[in-house]
Design a protein around this motif. Sequence first.
Motif, short mmCIF file in Angstrom:
data_model
loop_
_atom_site.label_atom_id
_atom_site.label_comp_id
_atom_site.label_asym_id
_atom_site.label_seq_id
_atom_site.Cartn_x
_atom_site.Cartn_y
_atom_site.Cartn_z
N LEU A 104 11.02 -16.57 -39.30
CA LEU A 104 11.21 -16.68 -37.86
C LEU A 104 10.31 -15.70 -37.12
CD1 LEU A 104 15.10 -17.04 -37.62
CD2 LEU A 104 13.40 -18.77 -37.02
N ALA A 105 10.17 -14.48 -37.65
CA ALA A 105 9.33 -13.47 -37.01
C ALA A 105 7.87 -13.88 -37.02
CB ALA A 105 9.49 -12.12 -37.72
N ALA A 106 7.47 -14.62 -38.06
CA ALA A 106 6.06 -15.00 -38.19
C ALA A 106 5.72 -16.27 -37.42
CB ALA A 106 5.71 -15.20 -39.67
N LEU A 152 1.10 -9.91 -29.56
CA LEU A 152 2.13 -10.77 -28.98
C LEU A 152 3.34 -9.96 -28.52
CD1 LEU A 152 2.00 -13.70 -31.55
CD2 LEU A 152 1.51 -13.94 -29.11
N ARG A 153 3.76 -9.03 -29.37
CA ARG A 153 4.96 -8.25 -29.04
C ARG A 153 4.73 -7.29 -27.87
NH1 ARG A 153 9.40 -8.36 -31.80
NH2 ARG A 153 9.52 -9.56 -33.72
N ILE A 154 3.59 -6.63 -27.83
CA ILE A 154 3.37 -5.67 -26.74
C ILE A 154 3.18 -6.40 -25.42
CG2 ILE A 154 0.85 -5.43 -26.87
CD1 ILE A 154 3.51 -2.65 -26.38
N VAL A 155 2.56 -7.57 -25.45
CA VAL A 155 2.41 -8.35 -24.21
C VAL A 155 3.78 -8.81 -23.71
CG1 VAL A 155 1.52 -10.50 -23.24
CG2 VAL A 155 0.04 -9.08 -24.66
N GLN A 171 1.51 5.51 -26.17
CA GLN A 171 0.74 4.99 -25.04
C GLN A 171 1.49 3.88 -24.32
OE1 GLN A 171 -2.88 6.00 -24.24
NE2 GLN A 171 -1.64 7.66 -25.05
N PHE A 172 2.38 3.18 -25.03
CA PHE A 172 3.11 2.06 -24.44
C PHE A 172 4.61 2.33 -24.54
CE2 PHE A 172 -0.97 0.42 -25.86
CZ PHE A 172 -1.38 -0.34 -24.77
N SER A 173 5.27 2.34 -23.38
CA SER A 173 6.69 2.71 -23.35
C SER A 173 7.60 1.81 -24.19
CB SER A 173 7.19 2.75 -21.90
OG SER A 173 6.99 1.52 -21.25
N PRO A 174 7.33 0.49 -24.32
CA PRO A 174 8.21 -0.33 -25.15
C PRO A 174 8.23 0.09 -26.62
CG PRO A 174 6.96 -1.73 -23.66
CD PRO A 174 6.37 -0.36 -23.58
N VAL A 175 7.16 0.73 -27.09
CA VAL A 175 7.17 1.24 -28.46
C VAL A 175 8.11 2.43 -28.54
CG1 VAL A 175 5.77 2.31 -30.27
CG2 VAL A 175 4.83 0.43 -28.92
N GLY A 235 11.87 1.17 -27.97
CA GLY A 235 12.34 0.20 -28.95
C GLY A 235 12.30 -1.25 -28.51
N ARG A 236 11.99 -1.49 -27.24
CA ARG A 236 11.97 -2.87 -26.76
C ARG A 236 10.93 -3.71 -27.51
NH1 ARG A 236 12.92 -6.72 -23.17
NH2 ARG A 236 11.19 -7.81 -22.17
N TYR A 237 9.85 -3.08 -27.92
CA TYR A 237 8.79 -3.76 -28.66
C TYR A 237 9.35 -4.53 -29.86
CZ TYR A 237 4.89 -4.13 -31.99
OH TYR A 237 3.98 -4.58 -32.90
N TYR A 238 10.36 -3.96 -30.51
CA TYR A 238 10.88 -4.53 -31.75
C TYR A 238 11.92 -5.63 -31.51
CZ TYR A 238 8.76 -0.28 -33.58
OH TYR A 238 7.88 0.73 -33.88
N THR A 239 12.42 -5.77 -30.31
CA THR A 239 13.55 -6.68 -30.07
C THR A 239 13.19 -7.90 -29.22
OG1 THR A 239 14.27 -5.42 -28.11
CG2 THR A 239 15.17 -4.76 -30.25
#
Length: 221
Positions: A31-33, A104-107, A152-156, A159-163
């Motif tokens: 699913l992640a891929a 994809l995740r950071i965008v 450099q990126f707040s979602p990292v 933790g939002r980057y991962y969810t």
Amino acid sequence: MYKKALSLLLMGNLIVLMGFVCVKKINDAELAAQPVRQLKLELEELEEKAREREMLLSAEMPENVSGGLGIADVAVSGQRVVDYSLIEHGCRYFLSDEDMEALLRIVEAEAGCEDEDGKLLVANVVLNRVNNDSFPETVTEVVFQRENGVTQFSPVANGRYYTVEISESTISAVGRALTGEDISDGALYFAARKYADSDKMKWFDDNLTFLFSHGGHEFFK
């Protein structure tokens, strides 16, 4: 005898449970891929369409039309001009699966509420950094870069980057960026002033060149 049978029963249940866990992990990984595979398929389709279009235009171009490095000359017979600058040439960036997922995740994490151009701009900034000697050389390294222990990126960081769940709009925007579409004017930074720390925004204002605003973000270089 009873203890042996009980042990066998417990072992059988354990094997079934382990099998279920392994299958679930495989399904989660698949699913992640999915967004990465979907984007790759879309880029392959774009490249195929570009090749077909180029072959069609080449077949239709009259023999007495010269050119080939830019815009063809108009034939004496009045045949239409073929502008080669308008031909799509497929993917400009070729990323690993890891880099594709990171982009994809950071965008999605940074611009999930923005329109598609807003998402394209975030992808442009990441790729601009990859192409700039002052930043790391891969998308993943850019996304996870730290300066003095600060991401450099707040979602990292939060933790939002991962969810995030990657949307169709994000896949489309990243696809546009990977085929070379860049509307960023060379931006290397962006920030949402409404939510950013005041000291951070002061540093942006004092040390960077403001380019433009789009949606909730301001872009700088």
